[in-house]
Design a protein around this motif. Structure first.
Motif, short mmCIF file in Angstrom:
data_model
loop_
_atom_site.label_atom_id
_atom_site.label_comp_id
_atom_site.label_asym_id
_atom_site.label_seq_id
_atom_site.Cartn_x
_atom_site.Cartn_y
_atom_site.Cartn_z
N TRP A 52 53.58 20.34 15.90
CA TRP A 52 54.71 21.17 14.89
C TRP A 52 54.32 20.66 13.79
N GLU A 88 55.91 20.32 9.57
CA GLU A 88 56.96 20.51 8.46
C GLU A 88 56.27 20.22 7.28
N GLY A 89 56.82 21.11 6.14
CA GLY A 89 56.23 20.89 4.76
C GLY A 89 55.00 21.36 4.36
N GLY A 115 53.27 15.77 15.97
CA GLY A 115 54.07 16.31 14.85
C GLY A 115 53.26 15.91 13.54
N ARG A 174 54.51 15.67 9.37
CA ARG A 174 55.45 16.09 8.18
C ARG A 174 54.59 15.82 6.80
#
Length: 262
Positions: free
Chosen positions: A21, A23-24, A172, A174
């Motif tokens: 996953w 983000e950003g 993940g 980020r």
């Protein structure tokens, strides 16, 4: 051509198997130079991050990966070239640093994305360690390129040191907002500025990753961990000798009592 094929095969396989996953992603520019400064938890960090980006990101790798002899050596070299790694001769600490800086500047000047791990090595225990000011800050100040903080999440749990088979789980990533240090451009010879820039980037990485921060270099932490492990092993060895001696004394005493009673 080679990078595109490698990205399609390796990146596609990683995303399918591990489903990372992210983000950003919007913080990575669609074009133009930038520095991706990431924490470093696992050997696989240099593969998961490029897998989720649309653009090529170039990391540096030790030259030995590109010069090993035989068929295996040639395949290894082709693999690292294919995934965008640049060879750097790490013979001598200063030589390695200068080579990495030169490589980073070349990537930036060509309009590319340069990936770097400010800690200088993988974290030995999952915590975030002090960033080294020589590479990241000098490339940023020499070029004026924005620095994008990146946090890898849980990649160390997928394949811990010594584990051959990776564990299938979702890592993940980020990606933070770009940091602009252009106000310091050309001041890459000022060690106080270099430290300030590096600490600011590490603070942003800490906020993104949620890691505990340790204000020493990871290389020093690794030496400390190795020294402590050595001391524990020596203590255990001495304790084992003591147990063996005690058991031998007890056995001798018991045999003497049996003979006396007889």
């Amino acid at each position: 051509m080679i990078y595109g094929a490698m990205k399609f095969s390796i990146g596609g396989s990683l995303k399918l198997a591990f489903r990372p996953w992210v983000e950003g992603l919007e913080n990575v520019p669609a074009q133009g130079p930038a520095i991706l400064a990431s924490n470093h938890l696992s050997f696989s960090d240099s593969f998961f991050l490029p897998a989720v980006l649309d653009r090529k990101v170039t990391f540096i790798a030790k030259a030995e990966y590109f010069t090993a002899p035989g068929v295996k050596g040639r395949l290894t070299a082709a693999f690292f070239k294919g995934v965008g790694q640049l060879p750097v001769d790490r013979s001598g600490a200063r030589g390695a640093g200068e080579a990495a800086i030169k490589a980073g500047i070349q990537v930036i000047e060509s309009g590319g994305l340069f990936g770097i791990y400010p800690e200088g090595t993988r974290s030995p225990d999952g915590r975030l360690y002090r960033g080294k000011p020589g590479g990241l800050a000098r490339v940023a100040l020499a070029t004026g390129a924005p620095v994008i903080p990146v946090a890898m999440i849980d990649t160390e749990k997928i394949q811990p040191p010594g584990q051959v088979m990776p564990k299938l789980m979702r890592p993940g990533i980020r990606i933070g907002k770009p940091l602009d240090f252009s106000r310091y451009q050309g001041m890459d010879g000022d060690r106080f500025i270099l430290r300030s820039v590096t600490d600011e980037v590490m603070y942003e990485i800490m906020k993104l990753s949620g890691q505990e921060y340790v204000d020493i270099y990871a290389t020093a932490a690794k030496r400390q961990i190795a020294d402590e492990a050595k001391l524990r092993a020596e203590d255990e060895k001495r304790a084992q000798k003591q147990r063996t001696a005690t058991e031998a004394a007890d056995t001798t005493g018991t045999e003497g009592t049996d003979r006396s009673g007889a």
